[in-house]
Motif scaffolding. Structure first.
Motif, short mmCIF file in Angstrom:
data_model
loop_
_atom_site.label_atom_id
_atom_site.label_comp_id
_atom_site.label_asym_id
_atom_site.label_seq_id
_atom_site.Cartn_x
_atom_site.Cartn_y
_atom_site.Cartn_z
N ASN A 61 -7.38 1.79 16.58
CA ASN A 61 -6.17 1.17 17.09
C ASN A 61 -4.99 1.50 16.18
N PRO A 62 -3.79 1.60 16.76
CA PRO A 62 -2.63 1.86 15.91
C PRO A 62 -2.40 0.69 14.95
N LEU A 63 -2.07 1.03 13.72
CA LEU A 63 -1.84 0.01 12.70
C LEU A 63 -0.36 -0.32 12.60
N LYS A 64 -0.09 -1.59 12.39
CA LYS A 64 1.28 -2.04 12.16
C LYS A 64 1.30 -2.64 10.76
N PRO A 65 2.14 -2.12 9.87
CA PRO A 65 2.09 -2.55 8.47
C PRO A 65 2.33 -4.04 8.27
N LYS A 66 3.15 -4.67 9.09
CA LYS A 66 3.43 -6.09 8.93
C LYS A 66 2.21 -6.96 9.22
N LYS A 67 1.25 -6.43 9.99
CA LYS A 67 0.08 -7.21 10.39
C LYS A 67 -1.18 -6.84 9.61
N LEU A 68 -1.04 -6.09 8.53
CA LEU A 68 -2.20 -5.66 7.75
C LEU A 68 -2.70 -6.71 6.76
N ASN A 69 -1.90 -7.71 6.47
CA ASN A 69 -2.27 -8.71 5.47
C ASN A 69 -3.60 -9.38 5.84
N LEU A 70 -4.50 -9.44 4.88
CA LEU A 70 -5.84 -10.04 4.99
C LEU A 70 -6.79 -9.30 5.93
N THR A 71 -6.49 -8.02 6.24
CA THR A 71 -7.44 -7.24 7.02
C THR A 71 -8.51 -6.67 6.10
N LYS A 72 -9.69 -6.40 6.66
CA LYS A 72 -10.85 -5.94 5.89
C LYS A 72 -11.05 -4.44 6.09
N TRP A 73 -11.44 -3.75 4.99
CA TRP A 73 -11.62 -2.30 5.02
C TRP A 73 -12.85 -1.90 4.21
N THR A 74 -13.50 -0.82 4.63
CA THR A 74 -14.64 -0.27 3.92
C THR A 74 -14.32 1.15 3.49
N ALA A 75 -14.52 1.43 2.20
CA ALA A 75 -14.32 2.78 1.69
C ALA A 75 -15.49 3.65 2.14
N LEU A 127 -10.03 -5.88 0.82
CA LEU A 127 -9.21 -6.76 1.62
C LEU A 127 -7.75 -6.46 1.28
N VAL A 128 -6.90 -6.33 2.30
CA VAL A 128 -5.48 -6.14 2.03
C VAL A 128 -4.95 -7.50 1.58
N SER A 129 -4.63 -7.60 0.30
CA SER A 129 -4.21 -8.89 -0.25
C SER A 129 -2.71 -9.12 -0.15
N LYS A 130 -1.94 -8.03 -0.01
CA LYS A 130 -0.48 -8.19 0.05
C LYS A 130 0.15 -6.97 0.69
N VAL A 131 1.13 -7.21 1.54
CA VAL A 131 1.97 -6.14 2.07
C VAL A 131 3.21 -6.10 1.18
N ILE A 132 3.44 -4.98 0.53
CA ILE A 132 4.55 -4.85 -0.42
C ILE A 132 5.85 -4.64 0.37
N GLN A 133 6.77 -5.57 0.22
CA GLN A 133 8.06 -5.48 0.91
C GLN A 133 8.98 -4.53 0.14
N GLU A 155 6.02 0.67 3.01
CA GLU A 155 5.29 1.88 2.65
C GLU A 155 3.97 1.61 1.94
N PHE A 156 3.85 0.47 1.24
CA PHE A 156 2.67 0.22 0.42
C PHE A 156 2.02 -1.12 0.70
N VAL A 157 0.71 -1.17 0.46
CA VAL A 157 -0.03 -2.42 0.50
C VAL A 157 -0.88 -2.54 -0.76
N GLU A 158 -1.22 -3.75 -1.12
CA GLU A 158 -2.10 -3.98 -2.26
C GLU A 158 -3.47 -4.34 -1.70
N ILE A 159 -4.50 -3.61 -2.12
CA ILE A 159 -5.85 -3.91 -1.68
C ILE A 159 -6.65 -4.47 -2.85
N GLU A 160 -7.57 -5.38 -2.54
CA GLU A 160 -8.38 -6.04 -3.56
C GLU A 160 -9.86 -5.80 -3.25
N SER A 161 -10.59 -5.38 -4.26
CA SER A 161 -12.02 -5.19 -4.12
C SER A 161 -12.69 -6.56 -4.00
N VAL A 162 -13.59 -6.70 -3.04
CA VAL A 162 -14.29 -7.97 -2.86
C VAL A 162 -15.29 -8.18 -3.99
#
Length: 73
Positions: A2-16, A27-33, A42-49
Motif C-alpha cells: 500500500n502507498p505510505l503516507k509519512p504523517k500516518k507512519l507513527n507507531l507502525t510496525k516493520w520487519t528488517a 516500531l516507528v516511534s516518531k515522525v520527524i517534523q 523526510e525522516f522517521v525515528e525507528i526503535e528496535s523492539v
C-alpha cells in the motif's frame, strides 16, 4: 504494498529483511517534523523492539521491499 503516507507512519510496525545483531522488529516511534512548516516530511525515528535502540532513517526507505516488510513477520 500500500502507498505510505509519512504523517500516518507513527507507531507502525516493520520487519528488517536482513536482521543485524538479532534486531529484526522495529516500531516507528516518531515522525520527524521539518524545521520549515511547509517542507515535506523526510525522516522517521525507528526503535528496535528487542534492544530499544533508535535510529533515524528516511521514511521512503520503508518502501524498499528488499530492506523492510510492513508488520512483524
Amino acid at each position: 504494498m500500500n502507498p505510505l503516507k509519512p504523517k500516518k507512519l507513527n507507531l507502525t510496525k516493520w520487519t528488517a529483511v536482513k536482521p543485524v545483531a538479532k534486531q529484526k522488529h522495529f516500531l516507528v516511534s516518531k515522525v520527524i517534523q521539518p524545521e520549515l512548516p511547509n517542507a515535506p516530511i523526510e525522516f522517521v525515528e525507528i526503535e528496535s523492539v528487542f534492544s530499544k535502540a533508535t535510529q533515524i532513517i528516511p521514511w521512503r526507505e520503508l518502501q524498499n521491499d528488499e530492506v523492510w516488510r510492513q508488520g512483524w513477520v
